[in-house]
Design a protein around this motif. Sequence first.
Motif, mmCIF file in Angstrom:
data_model
loop_
_atom_site.group_PDB
_atom_site.id
_atom_site.type_symbol
_atom_site.label_atom_id
_atom_site.label_comp_id
_atom_site.label_asym_id
_atom_site.label_seq_id
_atom_site.Cartn_x
_atom_site.Cartn_y
_atom_site.Cartn_z
ATOM 1 N N THR A 329 0.812 -1.206 0.000
ATOM 2 C CA THR A 329 0.000 0.000 0.000
ATOM 3 C C THR A 329 0.855 1.270 0.000
ATOM 4 O O THR A 329 2.008 1.248 0.454
ATOM 5 C CB THR A 329 -0.924 0.027 1.234
ATOM 6 O OG1 THR A 329 -1.711 1.229 1.210
ATOM 7 C CG2 THR A 329 -0.117 0.012 2.524
ATOM 8 N N SER A 330 0.269 2.345 -0.494
ATOM 9 C CA SER A 330 0.904 3.665 -0.451
ATOM 10 C C SER A 330 0.479 4.441 0.786
ATOM 11 O O SER A 330 0.967 5.554 1.023
ATOM 12 C CB SER A 330 0.510 4.465 -1.695
ATOM 13 O OG SER A 330 -0.905 4.692 -1.703
ATOM 14 N N LYS A 331 -0.426 3.888 1.577
ATOM 15 C CA LYS A 331 -0.974 4.604 2.732
ATOM 16 C C LYS A 331 0.134 5.008 3.700
ATOM 17 O O LYS A 331 0.898 4.163 4.171
ATOM 18 C CB LYS A 331 -2.001 3.740 3.443
ATOM 19 C CG LYS A 331 -2.754 4.475 4.548
ATOM 20 C CD LYS A 331 -3.839 3.594 5.161
ATOM 21 C CE LYS A 331 -4.594 4.356 6.252
ATOM 22 N NZ LYS A 331 -5.654 3.498 6.868
ATOM 23 N N GLY A 332 0.225 6.293 3.973
ATOM 24 C CA GLY A 332 1.261 6.806 4.854
ATOM 25 C C GLY A 332 2.552 7.148 4.140
ATOM 26 O O GLY A 332 3.399 7.854 4.696
ATOM 27 N N ILE A 333 2.714 6.664 2.909
ATOM 28 C CA ILE A 333 3.940 6.928 2.148
ATOM 29 C C ILE A 333 3.792 8.196 1.306
ATOM 30 O O ILE A 333 4.683 9.045 1.282
ATOM 31 C CB ILE A 333 4.292 5.713 1.271
ATOM 32 C CG1 ILE A 333 4.650 4.516 2.156
ATOM 33 C CG2 ILE A 333 5.460 6.046 0.329
ATOM 34 C CD1 ILE A 333 4.934 3.236 1.388
ATOM 35 N N VAL A 334 2.675 8.320 0.595
ATOM 36 C CA VAL A 334 2.424 9.550 -0.157
ATOM 37 C C VAL A 334 1.963 10.603 0.836
ATOM 38 O O VAL A 334 0.860 10.533 1.386
ATOM 39 C CB VAL A 334 1.361 9.335 -1.253
ATOM 40 C CG1 VAL A 334 1.058 10.659 -1.951
ATOM 41 C CG2 VAL A 334 1.840 8.304 -2.270
ATOM 42 N N ALA A 350 10.268 17.679 -1.018
ATOM 43 C CA ALA A 350 10.748 16.325 -1.285
ATOM 44 C C ALA A 350 12.169 16.117 -0.776
ATOM 45 O O ALA A 350 12.541 15.003 -0.389
ATOM 46 C CB ALA A 350 10.678 16.031 -2.780
ATOM 47 N N ALA A 351 12.974 17.172 -0.775
ATOM 48 C CA ALA A 351 14.367 17.069 -0.333
ATOM 49 C C ALA A 351 14.507 17.205 1.182
ATOM 50 O O ALA A 351 15.610 17.071 1.716
ATOM 51 C CB ALA A 351 15.209 18.132 -1.030
ATOM 52 N N SER A 352 13.394 17.455 1.866
ATOM 53 C CA SER A 352 13.426 17.638 3.315
ATOM 54 C C SER A 352 13.045 16.352 4.029
ATOM 55 O O SER A 352 12.600 15.387 3.415
ATOM 56 C CB SER A 352 12.455 18.756 3.711
ATOM 57 O OG SER A 352 11.109 18.293 3.640
ATOM 58 N N MET A 353 13.187 16.365 5.348
ATOM 59 C CA MET A 353 12.762 15.227 6.152
ATOM 60 C C MET A 353 11.297 15.340 6.560
ATOM 61 O O MET A 353 10.795 14.529 7.335
ATOM 62 C CB MET A 353 13.644 15.118 7.407
ATOM 63 C CG MET A 353 15.119 14.879 7.100
ATOM 64 S SD MET A 353 15.397 13.383 6.123
ATOM 65 C CE MET A 353 15.013 12.125 7.321
ATOM 66 N N ASP A 354 10.609 16.354 6.041
ATOM 67 C CA ASP A 354 9.202 16.575 6.380
ATOM 68 C C ASP A 354 8.259 15.796 5.463
ATOM 69 O O ASP A 354 7.039 15.890 5.611
ATOM 70 C CB ASP A 354 8.861 18.066 6.289
ATOM 71 C CG ASP A 354 9.665 18.898 7.265
ATOM 72 O OD1 ASP A 354 9.950 18.397 8.365
ATOM 73 O OD2 ASP A 354 10.021 20.045 6.928
ATOM 74 N N SER A 355 8.807 15.073 4.508
ATOM 75 C CA SER A 355 7.974 14.349 3.556
ATOM 76 C C SER A 355 8.514 12.936 3.384
ATOM 77 O O SER A 355 9.632 12.624 3.794
ATOM 78 C CB SER A 355 7.990 15.057 2.195
ATOM 79 O OG SER A 355 9.284 14.966 1.609
ATOM 80 N N ILE A 356 7.686 12.100 2.755
ATOM 81 C CA ILE A 356 8.175 10.802 2.293
ATOM 82 C C ILE A 356 8.075 10.802 0.766
ATOM 83 O O ILE A 356 9.050 11.070 0.085
ATOM 84 C CB ILE A 356 7.407 9.632 2.947
ATOM 85 C CG1 ILE A 356 7.564 9.694 4.479
ATOM 86 C CG2 ILE A 356 7.962 8.296 2.438
ATOM 87 C CD1 ILE A 356 6.823 8.600 5.221
ATOM 88 N N LYS A 357 6.876 10.582 0.230
ATOM 89 C CA LYS A 357 6.723 10.668 -1.221
ATOM 90 C C LYS A 357 5.918 11.907 -1.579
ATOM 91 O O LYS A 357 4.824 12.134 -1.060
ATOM 92 C CB LYS A 357 6.029 9.417 -1.765
ATOM 93 C CG LYS A 357 5.688 9.462 -3.258
ATOM 94 C CD LYS A 357 6.889 9.820 -4.129
ATOM 95 C CE LYS A 357 8.010 8.830 -4.035
ATOM 96 N NZ LYS A 357 9.222 9.268 -4.822
#
Length: 364
Positions: A329-334, A350-357
Amino acid sequence: MKFHDQDMLAVVCHAPQDYRLQRVKRPAAGPDEVVIKIASCGICAGDCKCYAGAARFWGDQEKNKLSYVKPPVIPGHEFWGHVVEVGEGAAEHHGVKVGDRVIAEQIVPCGKCRYCKTGYRWMCEVHDVYGFQRDVAEGGMADFMRLSKRAVVHKIPDSIGFEDAAITEPLSCAIHAVNRGDIQLDDVVVIAGAGTLGLLMIQVAHLKTPKKLIVIDMVDQRLELAKTFGADVVINPGKQDAEAIIRSLTGGYGCDVYIETTGAPIGVTQGLNMIRKLGRFVEFSVFGKDTTVDWSIIGEEKELDLRGAHLSADCYPVAIDLLARGLVTSKGIVTHTFALSEWEQAIKVAASMDSIKVLLKPDA
């Protein structure tokens, strides 16, 4: 290349940190070609490092290494979309029709080199990857995109949701990396890095049912997500002694399989220290700078089986099947979705640690 009279919106890479939102000619489908309307295009760590100017993409004069990127080019290789135009013969050649939801493998194989001819097209010597080579592989950070005759196209079933469809490319890469680890039922497996690829590898590795699945990352929120995906043990090396924990869980020997997907040099040296003798070390990451290690660890000290994992091999059909069956699943990843016109903010996030995908979608 054929073009329509209409234009479209696209992000265009001109040089490191010189990306521009432009109106460009919309591609048209030539013989055996397909044009898709982009549904979304993900931004991966490689895209961020390319934007920042990493030598891996832009060459290195000291090492006499030429630039891999051929600007100006539309970036983006984690795309999918809907077929809006098929050229003469394309319906038969690619097995698609207008309206189909499709994805193309990130590499456009030449079909002529020794690797393509022997079934290893992801290692193609020409190595045209969407989003980096202008002539045959303009990428998906645009409203529309042309898939050439040489593209490897797959249909996406209607049952797969929007965000799940968006992770097909990284999931395919994750499957290949896990396969390279040759995980056995009695293996203790460590996955270093719980970004998009790591979190997908965790889900795939969990399906292999190893004896113990351990995940290492510096972000506690990602480690919590890793637990929901099947990790037995999670370790934050900023707060815990990762090597000591793993040795305590393996009778002092170390892990059997180590998959490196941090993209940081410490991920390599850490793994070489915590893997057991005769272990299998899988290297997946794209690095922004060189990594220096004592190579005698690999040979003289441990006789390791060191394996690279590049792109997705033949794993797109497997990825699509796992998504269709709800096993990944993509749940929690996007975590973020931006309009194409917000590309600059999207790359920054995207280049920060505040995101995943992070996904880009054409403006409404």
